[in-house]
Enzyme design. Structure first.
Site, PDB file in Angstrom:
ATOM      1  N   ASP A 122       0.832  -1.199   0.000  1.00 22.41           N
ATOM      2  CA  ASP A 122       0.000   0.000   0.000  1.00 22.41           C
ATOM      3  C   ASP A 122       0.867   1.251   0.000  1.00 22.41           C
ATOM      4  O   ASP A 122       2.090   1.179   0.120  1.00 22.41           O
ATOM      5  CB  ASP A 122      -0.925   0.002   1.220  1.00 22.41           C
ATOM      6  CG  ASP A 122      -0.158   0.098   2.532  1.00 22.41           C
ATOM      7  OD1 ASP A 122       0.959  -0.462   2.618  1.00 22.41           O
ATOM      8  OD2 ASP A 122      -0.647   0.749   3.468  1.00 22.41           O
ATOM      9  N   GLU A 152       3.363   1.571   2.639  1.00 20.06           N
ATOM     10  CA  GLU A 152       4.500   0.651   2.558  1.00 20.06           C
ATOM     11  C   GLU A 152       4.475  -0.409   3.648  1.00 20.06           C
ATOM     12  O   GLU A 152       5.509  -0.737   4.228  1.00 20.06           O
ATOM     13  CB  GLU A 152       5.824   1.433   2.638  1.00 20.06           C
ATOM     14  CG  GLU A 152       5.816   2.726   1.863  1.00 20.06           C
ATOM     15  CD  GLU A 152       7.179   3.378   1.705  1.00 20.06           C
ATOM     16  OE1 GLU A 152       7.636   4.002   2.667  1.00 20.06           O
ATOM     17  OE2 GLU A 152       7.774   3.240   0.626  1.00 20.06           O
TER      18      GLU A 152
HETATM   19  C1  NOJ Z   1       8.823   3.168   6.741  1.00 18.89           C
HETATM   20  C2  NOJ Z   1       7.653   3.505   5.872  1.00 18.89           C
HETATM   21  O1  NOJ Z   1       7.992   4.535   5.032  1.00 18.89           O
HETATM   22  C3  NOJ Z   1       6.457   3.804   6.708  1.00 18.89           C
HETATM   23  O2  NOJ Z   1       5.373   4.131   5.913  1.00 18.89           O
HETATM   24  C4  NOJ Z   1       6.156   2.602   7.532  1.00 18.89           C
HETATM   25  O3  NOJ Z   1       5.057   2.839   8.355  1.00 18.89           O
HETATM   26  C5  NOJ Z   1       7.346   2.203   8.338  1.00 18.89           C
HETATM   27  N1  NOJ Z   1       8.512   2.039   7.508  1.00 18.89           N
HETATM   28  C6  NOJ Z   1       7.047   0.935   9.075  1.00 18.89           C
HETATM   29  O4  NOJ Z   1       8.192   0.436   9.651  1.00 18.89           O
HETATM   30  C1  NOJ Z   2       6.267   7.032   4.548  1.00 17.22           C
HETATM   31  C2  NOJ Z   2       4.911   7.085   3.965  1.00 17.22           C
HETATM   32  O1  NOJ Z   2       4.129   6.079   4.551  1.00 17.22           O
HETATM   33  C3  NOJ Z   2       4.968   6.891   2.472  1.00 17.22           C
HETATM   34  O2  NOJ Z   2       3.677   7.025   1.947  1.00 17.22           O
HETATM   35  C4  NOJ Z   2       5.898   7.882   1.841  1.00 17.22           C
HETATM   36  O3  NOJ Z   2       5.996   7.622   0.486  1.00 17.22           O
HETATM   37  C5  NOJ Z   2       7.251   7.843   2.488  1.00 17.22           C
HETATM   38  N1  NOJ Z   2       7.155   7.943   3.904  1.00 17.22           N
HETATM   39  C6  NOJ Z   2       8.138   8.973   1.995  1.00 17.22           C
HETATM   40  O4  NOJ Z   2       7.573  10.209   2.325  1.00 17.22           O
END
Ligand code: NOJ
Ligand code: NOJ
Length: 526
Positions: free
Chosen positions: A246, A249
């Site tokens: 999603d 991520e």
């Molecule tokens: C990094 C991701 O960018 C973020 O969206 C996610 O919630 C965390 N990793 C989870 O570890």
């Molecule tokens: C974490 C977020 O969950 C993700 O959607 C985003 O792309 C990255 N950070 C980078 O901003």
């Protein structure tokens, strides 16, 4: 944390001004399909001799000033994160958009395909509104590096073997080879949408720049293709029914956000293919957008909860998620889950209610603008079960971009209701209207000209503004926005100066102008 800004003058943001550049004629053939979305007609308001609301001003003066000033500032910060001229992206390859200047705890000094496409969408809008060449240079550089990234072999694969689903790259364009949540299938769709809107803007402002060579880099009618947009459309149309991660991520599934932006890309891609003499592709993209439309329409409605779900079957998740609002904003269309869809308003209400009690900061009344409780916006997080704290996993917090998205949905809805001249309160959206009416909303049709029509819209506008007021509360005095703000104290946390935080604020502020214009032209407010 709370700063009272001095009164600043009304800042007319560069984006909002009609700079009145001359549209070169004759119109090229592209123009038939690349319409610019119409703002409703000027004569609308004058047709309606309806009661104005003389009572309290709809926007308290200090808030208006802050909103406009932050809009100008956020656009500057957004540009700071784009190479080569951005102050925070000096050593990044030209055209790359860094997610944040933060290099550790967390390290966001990468280019995410999603963040970059959404951000560049704002730059395209600035270009469309101003015709300013400096934006064109930035977008051209973005297109160049995205074309290169598409052709960079990475852990998701190569050009025709899945590599387009790779979510992030190094700032110099090299692949990111560590473990990551891959693939993420929304990136190609968002990139295609941004580049298609660029093509449309360019075709309107400077058709002579759209020569064949330039155009074929973006779209060629060949298979296998050698062009950026068509490569994305091919990827989407052949993989949309496969699971992936999603936008947050985290979970592998089929997702509302991913599907809805894919569908919009295929609709616009179909029109582009049609205009560029690629009828078989147009037919294929159309067949796949219809399949996606059907999938979206039947898969995500949660009847029991009376709102949408953001995923199909992920366990340990309620399905309430700000990805629903983002999906409507970036992928919603007239015929399927636009921001004003009843299902989207219901989902917005579900999120706002959940976060209002989940995050203690939301029980405090923000300073500056003391709305009635029923119209008090709250800090919105990604989803209720979130545990990402901006660096690691502990507990979740409200996000600036999610909070902006709530106001943006409401501004778009107001504009739409005025444009169509009525709205309906029905079984699906009743929970939203009850929220802003303390349980006293009445089902039925409200027509422009009725006192109640204007009354509801003014409440919606105040409610929308109050989400921006939450951002005002937690922004620093110099307008910095990180990714999150603390669920207890409101202090910013997570990646600093997150490009997407500024971009989403900007989008909301721009659409707010359109909503305000609509209210004024319709005579609802003076
Ligand atoms: C990094 C991701 O960018 C973020 O969206 C996610 O919630 C965390 N990793 C989870 O570890
Ligand atoms: C974490 C977020 O969950 C993700 O959607 C985003 O792309 C990255 N950070 C980078 O901003």
């Amino acid at each position: 944390m709370v700063f009272l800004r001095g009164l600043v003058g009304y800042w007319a943001c560069m984006n909002g001004l009609a700079l009145g550049y001359v549209i070169n004629s004759p119109a090229s053939e592209l123009q038939h399909v690349f319409f610019s979305p119409s703002r409703f007609s000027d004569s609308l308001g004058s047709l309606l001799g309806i009661s104005k609301r003389p009572s309290d001003p709809i926007v308290p003066p200090g808030l208006e000033d802050w909103i406009q000033e932050q809009r100008r500032i956020s656009f500057g910060y957004l540009l700071d994160n784009i190479a080569p001229n951005g102050a925070n992206a000096k050593d990044a390859a030209p055209g790359s958009v860094i997610a944040s200047p933060s290099k550790h705890a967390p390290n966001y000094y990468y280019q995410w395909v999603r963040d970059a496409a959404i951000t560049m969408g704002d730059v395209v809008e600035a270009y469309a509104n101003s015709g300013d060449e400096k934006y064109k240079h930035i977008i051209d550089a973005y297109a160049d590096i995205q074309g290169a990234l598409q052709n960079t072999f990475n852990p998701s694969g190569g050009y025709t073997t899945g590599g387009l689903g790779e979510p992030k790259f190094q700032v110099d364009g090299a692949p990111f080879t560590e473990n990551w949540a891959r693939p993420q299938r929304d990136g190609p769709a968002l990139r295609a949408l941004t580049l298609i809107s660029y093509l449309r803007a360019l075709n309107e402002s400077d058709p002579s720049a759209v020569d064949n060579q330039w155009l074929s880099r973006l779209y060629d009618a060949k298979l296998p293709t050698n062009s950026i947009i068509k490569a994305d459309l091919e990827y989407i149309s052949h993989t949309w029914n496969m699971t992936g991660f999603d936008l947050w991520e985290e979970i592998t599934d089929l997702h509302f956000f991913t599907a809805i932006v894919q569908r919009k890309a295929l609709v616009e891609g179909r029109d582009l293919a049609h205009a560029l003499n690629d009828p078989e592709a147009a037919h294929w993209y159309d067949s796949q957008q219809l399949a996606l439309k059907d999938f979206l329409a039947r898969s995500f409605w949660n009847k029991k909860e009376g709102r949408l779900n953001a995923y199909l079957e992920s366990p340990f998740r309620s399905g309430a998620d700000c990805a629903l609002l983002l999906g409507a904003l970036h992928g919603g269309q007239e015929d399927l889950f636009p921001p004003w869809a009843d299902e989207i308003l219901a989902s917005l209400e579900a999120l706002a209610s959940d976060f209002s009690t989940r995050y203690p900061v939301n029980q405090m009344t923000p300073p500056f603008y003391r709305e009635e409780e029923r119209l008090r916006g709250v800090g919105i997080g990604r989803y209720p079960e979130d545990r990402y704290d901006g660096v690691g996993l502990s507990e979740g917090h409200p996000w600036f971009l999610c909070t902006s998205s709530a106001s943006n949905v409401l501004y778009n809805t107001i504009e739409r209701y005025v444009e169509q001249g009525y709205f309906e309160i029905n079984d699906i959206n009743l929970r939203f209207f009850n929220h802003i009416r303390d349980g006293k909303a009445i089902k039925g049709k409200y027509t422009m000209g009725d006192y109640a029509f204007g009354d509801y819209l003014v409440d919606m506008f105040k409610y929308a503004d109050s989400f921006l007021n939450v951002i005002r509360w937690h922004a620093t005095s110099d307008g910095h926005l990180s990714e999150q703000f603390n669920r207890y104290s409101g202090f910013q946390r997570g990646a600093k100066q997150l490009t997407w935080s500024h971009g989403s604020y900007l989008g909301a502020a721009i659409d707010r102008d359109a909503a305000m214009d609509a209210l004024q032209e319709s005579g609802v407010v003076a």
